[in-house]
Motif scaffolding. Sequence first.
Motif, PDB file in Angstrom:
ATOM      1  N   PRO A  85       0.860  -1.279   0.007  1.00 34.75           N
ATOM      2  CA  PRO A  85       0.020  -0.041   0.060  1.00 34.75           C
ATOM      3  C   PRO A  85       0.803   1.076  -0.107  1.00 34.75           C
ATOM      4  O   PRO A  85       0.547   2.172  -0.342  1.00 34.75           O
ATOM      5  N   LEU A  86       2.165   1.241   0.617  1.00 31.19           N
ATOM      6  CA  LEU A  86       2.803   2.534   0.802  1.00 31.19           C
ATOM      7  C   LEU A  86       3.306   2.744  -0.774  1.00 31.19           C
ATOM      8  O   LEU A  86       3.359   3.886  -1.087  1.00 31.19           O
ATOM      9  N   VAL A  87       3.864   1.613  -1.368  1.00 26.15           N
ATOM     10  CA  VAL A  87       4.332   1.921  -2.578  1.00 26.15           C
ATOM     11  C   VAL A  87       3.143   2.422  -3.636  1.00 26.15           C
ATOM     12  O   VAL A  87       3.434   3.283  -4.428  1.00 26.15           O
ATOM     13  N   LEU A  88       1.905   1.667  -3.467  1.00 25.73           N
ATOM     14  CA  LEU A  88       0.867   2.212  -4.558  1.00 25.73           C
ATOM     15  C   LEU A  88       0.600   3.704  -4.259  1.00 25.73           C
ATOM     16  O   LEU A  88       0.429   4.105  -5.160  1.00 25.73           O
ATOM     17  N   ILE A  89       0.342   3.886  -2.875  1.00 24.47           N
ATOM     18  CA  ILE A  89       0.181   5.281  -2.602  1.00 24.47           C
ATOM     19  C   ILE A  89       1.136   6.365  -3.046  1.00 24.47           C
ATOM     20  O   ILE A  89       0.826   7.369  -3.529  1.00 24.47           O
ATOM     21  N   PHE A  90       2.302   5.946  -2.836  1.00 25.25           N
ATOM     22  CA  PHE A  90       3.467   6.785  -3.182  1.00 25.25           C
ATOM     23  C   PHE A  90       3.464   7.054  -4.902  1.00 25.25           C
ATOM     24  O   PHE A  90       3.530   8.142  -5.403  1.00 25.25           O
ATOM     25  N   ALA A  91       3.144   5.834  -5.654  1.00 23.68           N
ATOM     26  CA  ALA A  91       3.004   6.051  -6.946  1.00 23.68           C
ATOM     27  C   ALA A  91       1.733   6.806  -7.354  1.00 23.68           C
ATOM     28  O   ALA A  91       1.857   7.442  -8.365  1.00 23.68           O
ATOM     29  N   ILE A  92       0.497   6.763  -6.693  1.00 26.69           N
ATOM     30  CA  ILE A  92      -0.561   7.554  -6.925  1.00 26.69           C
ATOM     31  C   ILE A  92      -0.003   9.061  -7.012  1.00 26.69           C
ATOM     32  O   ILE A  92      -0.552   9.697  -7.709  1.00 26.69           O
ATOM     33  N   GLY A  93       0.644   9.136  -5.623  1.00 28.21           N
ATOM     34  CA  GLY A  93       1.024  10.646  -5.448  1.00 28.21           C
ATOM     35  C   GLY A  93       2.169  11.201  -6.576  1.00 28.21           C
ATOM     36  O   GLY A  93       1.895  12.244  -7.205  1.00 28.21           O
ATOM     37  N   VAL A  94       2.824  10.509  -7.067  1.00 29.74           N
ATOM     38  CA  VAL A  94       3.987  10.597  -7.982  1.00 29.74           C
ATOM     39  C   VAL A  94       3.101  10.813  -9.346  1.00 29.74           C
ATOM     40  O   VAL A  94       3.625  11.906 -10.101  1.00 29.74           O
ATOM     41  N   THR A  95       2.418   9.957  -9.785  1.00 35.31           N
ATOM     42  CA  THR A  95       1.487  10.031 -11.206  1.00 35.31           C
ATOM     43  C   THR A  95       0.695  11.361 -10.958  1.00 35.31           C
ATOM     44  O   THR A  95       0.737  12.229 -12.045  1.00 35.31           O
ATOM     45  N   GLY A  96       0.064  11.799  -9.965  1.00 37.53           N
ATOM     46  CA  GLY A  96      -0.539  12.896  -9.831  1.00 37.53           C
ATOM     47  C   GLY A  96       0.236  14.169 -10.100  1.00 37.53           C
ATOM     48  O   GLY A  96      -0.264  15.081 -10.874  1.00 37.53           O
ATOM     49  N   ALA A  97       1.353  14.227  -9.281  1.00 36.88           N
ATOM     50  CA  ALA A  97       2.271  15.296  -9.527  1.00 36.88           C
ATOM     51  C   ALA A  97       2.641  15.525 -11.008  1.00 36.88           C
ATOM     52  O   ALA A  97       2.932  16.626 -11.381  1.00 36.88           O
ATOM     53  N   LEU A  98       3.181  14.354 -11.588  1.00 33.62           N
ATOM     54  CA  LEU A  98       3.536  14.291 -12.865  1.00 33.62           C
ATOM     55  C   LEU A  98       2.452  14.938 -13.763  1.00 33.62           C
ATOM     56  O   LEU A  98       2.963  15.688 -14.723  1.00 33.62           O
ATOM     57  N   MET A  99       1.333  14.642 -13.660  1.00 36.79           N
ATOM     58  CA  MET A  99       0.324  14.879 -14.587  1.00 36.79           C
ATOM     59  C   MET A  99       0.057  16.302 -14.332  1.00 36.79           C
ATOM     60  O   MET A  99      -0.170  16.981 -15.446  1.00 36.79           O
ATOM     61  N   ARG A 100       0.208  17.052 -13.235  1.00 40.08           N
ATOM     62  CA  ARG A 100      -0.034  18.289 -13.115  1.00 40.08           C
ATOM     63  C   ARG A 100       0.983  19.377 -13.373  1.00 40.08           C
ATOM     64  O   ARG A 100       0.717  20.177 -13.892  1.00 40.08           O
ATOM     65  N   HIS A 101       2.343  18.687 -13.181  1.00 40.91           N
ATOM     66  CA  HIS A 101       3.205  19.549 -13.754  1.00 40.91           C
ATOM     67  C   HIS A 101       4.293  19.330 -14.461  1.00 40.91           C
ATOM     68  O   HIS A 101       4.809  20.232 -15.103  1.00 40.91           O
ATOM     69  N   PHE A 102       4.400  17.997 -15.120  1.00 39.44           N
ATOM     70  CA  PHE A 102       5.552  17.704 -15.941  1.00 39.44           C
ATOM     71  C   PHE A 102       4.802  17.123 -17.184  1.00 39.44           C
ATOM     72  O   PHE A 102       5.000  17.445 -18.467  1.00 39.44           O
ATOM     73  N   PHE A 123      -6.158   4.395 -12.672  1.00 36.23           N
ATOM     74  CA  PHE A 123      -5.992   2.934 -12.543  1.00 36.23           C
ATOM     75  C   PHE A 123      -5.249   2.333 -11.118  1.00 36.23           C
ATOM     76  O   PHE A 123      -5.817   1.767 -10.427  1.00 36.23           O
ATOM     77  N   LEU A 124      -4.502   3.299 -10.809  1.00 33.52           N
ATOM     78  CA  LEU A 124      -3.634   3.147  -9.673  1.00 33.52           C
ATOM     79  C   LEU A 124      -4.658   3.320  -8.402  1.00 33.52           C
ATOM     80  O   LEU A 124      -4.779   2.718  -7.329  1.00 33.52           O
ATOM     81  N   VAL A 125      -5.571   4.351  -8.472  1.00 37.04           N
ATOM     82  CA  VAL A 125      -6.371   4.715  -7.420  1.00 37.04           C
ATOM     83  C   VAL A 125      -7.549   3.697  -7.270  1.00 37.04           C
ATOM     84  O   VAL A 125      -7.886   3.212  -6.152  1.00 37.04           O
ATOM     85  N   ALA A 126      -7.957   3.122  -8.625  1.00 43.93           N
ATOM     86  CA  ALA A 126      -8.842   2.035  -8.560  1.00 43.93           C
ATOM     87  C   ALA A 126      -8.080   0.862  -7.908  1.00 43.93           C
ATOM     88  O   ALA A 126      -9.164   0.266  -7.087  1.00 43.93           O
ATOM     89  N   SER A 127      -7.129   0.643  -8.103  1.00 47.53           N
ATOM     90  CA  SER A 127      -6.375  -0.391  -7.670  1.00 47.53           C
ATOM     91  C   SER A 127      -6.469  -0.328  -6.033  1.00 47.53           C
ATOM     92  O   SER A 127      -6.655  -1.240  -5.323  1.00 47.53           O
ATOM     93  N   LEU A 128      -6.080   0.776  -5.796  1.00 45.45           N
ATOM     94  CA  LEU A 128      -6.168   0.934  -4.159  1.00 45.45           C
ATOM     95  C   LEU A 128      -7.595   1.066  -3.730  1.00 45.45           C
ATOM     96  O   LEU A 128      -7.860   0.338  -2.407  1.00 45.45           O
ATOM     97  N   LEU A 129      -8.590   1.418  -4.382  1.00 52.66           N
ATOM     98  CA  LEU A 129      -9.959   1.133  -3.701  1.00 52.66           C
ATOM     99  C   LEU A 129     -10.365  -0.333  -3.783  1.00 52.66           C
ATOM    100  O   LEU A 129     -11.104  -0.610  -2.710  1.00 52.66           O
ATOM    101  N   VAL A 130     -10.184  -0.982  -4.664  1.00 51.27           N
ATOM    102  CA  VAL A 130     -10.284  -2.477  -4.723  1.00 51.27           C
ATOM    103  C   VAL A 130      -9.393  -3.267  -3.522  1.00 51.27           C
ATOM    104  O   VAL A 130     -10.133  -4.113  -2.985  1.00 51.27           O
ATOM    105  N   TYR A 131      -8.141  -2.798  -3.628  1.00 51.66           N
ATOM    106  CA  TYR A 131      -7.491  -3.419  -2.324  1.00 51.66           C
ATOM    107  C   TYR A 131      -7.712  -2.986  -1.067  1.00 51.66           C
ATOM    108  O   TYR A 131      -7.845  -3.951   0.057  1.00 51.66           O
ATOM    109  N   PHE A 132      -8.516  -1.828  -0.806  1.00 48.21           N
ATOM    110  CA  PHE A 132      -8.598  -1.302   0.594  1.00 48.21           C
ATOM    111  C   PHE A 132      -9.609  -2.179   1.439  1.00 48.21           C
ATOM    112  O   PHE A 132      -9.004  -2.674   2.526  1.00 48.21           O
TER     113      PHE A 132
END
Lengths: 340, 131
Positions: free
Chosen positions: A207-224, A261-270
């Motif tokens: 879950p930590l890696v998954l949430i980390f990846a969610i944060g990073v993809t979100g930041a990439l999408m917004r800024h880069f 998709f990562l957020v969806a994975s988190l929701l299913v895993y939750f």
Amino acid sequence: MKYAFSFLAVIALILIAGVGSQIAGMPYFFGVFVPYVAIAVFLVGFVYRVVQWAKSPVPFSIQTTCGQGKSLEFIKHNRLEAPDTTAEVVARMLLEIFTFRSLFRNTKSEIYDGPKITYESSKWLWLFGIVFHYSFLIVVIRHMRLFLNPVPEVVAFLDWADSMFEIGTPSMYMTTAGLIAGAALLFSRRLVNRHVRYISLANDYFPLVLIFAIGVTGALMRHFLRDGIDIVAIKQLAVGLVTFHPVIDGEIGAIFYIHVFLVASLLVYFPFSKLMHLGGVFLSPTRNMKNNSRAVRHTNPWNPDIKPHSYAGYEDEFREFMVDAGIPVEKELPAQKDEA
Amino acid sequence: MYNKGTIIPGLVIFIVFVTFPLWYNGLNAGTVPKPDLPIGQKECVAPAAEMRDNHMKLLNEWRDAVLREDDRVMVKVGGKEYRKGLQMACMQCHNDKEKFCDSCHTYAAVQPTCWDCHLTPKEAASKKETH
């Protein structure tokens, strides 16, 4: 190599969404079908888990007592650490939920030559935890600007306050940094601290890696990786999802589908993971029970219904046999009629 | 099930909270903004799709170039030359902030800081009248 597995799993998820969403027709799968399935699994799974918990009886009064329980009047009662009334329990629970009070007591133990063992307060877990959880909460509330039309003032204000440093355009959110840093720190704590590393499993790392990846993809999408990130098209899809008329207007960049998709994975895993501490924190008997076992008898709800059986009743039931066997009885048998 | 009195209200609150967008929007997605495009001018400094995704970055680069590096060069768009800048170039064609910029920004709750310093064409016109 338990953490390596978590990384591999998240990379696989990223590849599935990144490549999959580029196939013709698949944006609807990743943008509409997957989110619907994920939120349905999340809600049903969450309710199922809570109901399963609620079906489990609590056989003993097992509150964690961290201070003087209510006793005689001249002994000072610690109302938060050994709550005696519902109000005190509520106060203790609120502090636990909003300030993670029990993590504040985290200690670390070390062995020195001698051998000598020392214990010392270790607040890192609490600090990383609180940064991570509050950032995550604000990130989730901020995302409501994409689901609510018109956007409520509160959400707009939060968005403004979170980006008040105006770093870059679109301006950076503090909570994005908090979420990514929090996840990274909690993850590295599991690697660096030997004791915690020893007891860490793949389901702690994942879950930590998954949430980390969610944060990073979100930041990439917004800024880069902004190509194909037309916020109006994205909001149209998000609002469409929550009004049951989803529309994908034009092409949205792959990074968006990876994020979703990562957020969806988190929701299913939750619901099937340790992340259920979201609901579990309210249901932990060690916190939500009153420390009143001296005053109120705790009845185990699964006890069989055993009626009290006094000695007098016992003798009434077996008097004849007792007299026959020559056992002394308190009350003699009634005089026999035929002897009289 | 034990403690029905707290478990069921708790779950109901949770579900209402998670599905909040459903109740708030009331199954009405509202209208998708259609910004008013300039009349007469078909070209911009970059293709429309790229402008949609990246205009904020471009504006920031322009601001830095003009204000911090003193680099106010001419930008050529569709055969016409403009001086680099929000009011001097962009808003010459996109001359209605309310109907162009705000339509999407309000929809997505974006609060750009442009107008902390810049005047909208409407404001600029009213200033000219008073001075």
